[in-house]
Design an enzyme around this catalytic site. Structure first.
Site, PDB file in Angstrom:
ATOM      1  N   GLU A  97       0.794  -1.230   0.000  1.00 19.88           N
ATOM      2  CA  GLU A  97       0.000   0.000   0.000  1.00 19.88           C
ATOM      3  C   GLU A  97       0.825   1.277   0.000  1.00 19.88           C
ATOM      4  OE1 GLU A  97      -3.344   0.146   2.623  1.00 19.88           O
ATOM      5  OE2 GLU A  97      -4.092  -1.803   1.932  1.00 19.88           O
ATOM      6  N   GLU A 120     -14.431 -10.282  13.285  1.00 19.45           N
ATOM      7  CA  GLU A 120     -13.209  -9.660  12.764  1.00 19.45           C
ATOM      8  C   GLU A 120     -12.418  -8.987  13.879  1.00 19.45           C
ATOM      9  OE1 GLU A 120     -11.706  -6.595   9.315  1.00 19.45           O
ATOM     10  OE2 GLU A 120     -13.474  -6.054  10.464  1.00 19.45           O
ATOM     11  N   GLU A 141      -5.212  -6.213  -7.603  1.00 28.09           N
ATOM     12  CA  GLU A 141      -5.710  -5.642  -8.866  1.00 28.09           C
ATOM     13  C   GLU A 141      -7.002  -4.848  -8.705  1.00 28.09           C
ATOM     14  OE1 GLU A 141      -8.172  -9.337 -10.857  1.00 28.09           O
ATOM     15  OE2 GLU A 141      -6.068  -9.101 -11.382  1.00 28.09           O
TER      16      GLU A 141
END
Length: 185
Positions: A97, A120, A141
């Site tokens: 990133e 989570e 992508e």
């Protein structure tokens, strides 16, 4: 771990099995002996990285989040791959990133994002002594981000005006405020 109010699962009904999440409906026995149903989202977990530059700035990314139908400013983050340790994910996601690596990674804490319906957890790491990677790994992508470096005051103003509303990023800014003296060294 305190199990004082534990709900025991009687049955589980799979609802959806996706690429990232699974959704299920559990029938549970409550502490008072009655039953209830719980709709649950199962997630593999994630990491969030708090990258601090030598000048004490926070590196954030802006990216579109379909669930909210808008772009958010966030610390770099990403999903754990099967069998991957959170520290390994943090190193990989920082590179993908931001195009950077860090000579110092420190675990901060693990947070539960929405424990009322999802399992989570995000493992937060502090990344310091950053360096540019000559040929960094590419973003996924379907991922599009723009990097920004912001100082503590800018970050706090962005929280105040709603430009930063992502919980893990708010925690990162709070951590920076509490540790400002060690950041500026």
């Amino acid at each position: 771990m305190n199990k004082k109010f534990e709900e025991k699962t009687i049955s589980t009904e799979p609802i959806y099995n996706g690429r990232i999440i699974k959704v299920q409906k559990d029938l549970v026995t409550l502490p008072n002996g009655k039953t209830a149903s719980r709709e649950l989202v199962k997630h593999p977990g994630a990491v969030g990285i708090i990258p601090i530059t030598a000048g004490g700035k926070l590196i954030v990314v802006e990216q579109y989040r379909k669930a909210l139908e808008r772009s958010l400013i966030e610390i770099p983050a990403g999903k754990l791959e099967p069998g991957e340790k959170p520290a390994t994910t943090a190193i990989r996601e920082l590179e993908e990133e931001t195009g950077m690596g860090a000579n110092q990674f420190d675990y901060l804490q693990t947070i539960a994002t929405s424990p009322g319906f999802a399992n989570e957890e995000i493992h937060l790491f502090i990344a310091r002594d950053l360096y540019k990677i000559a040929q960094p790994a590419s973003l996924d992508e379907d991922e599009f981000v723009e990097l920004m470096e912001i100082d503590l005051e800018e970050a706090e103003a962005m929280i105040a005006n709603g430009a930063i509303s992502d919980a893990k990023t708010v925690i990162a800014v709070m951590w920076m405020r509490l540790n400002i003296q060690s950041i500026k060294k």
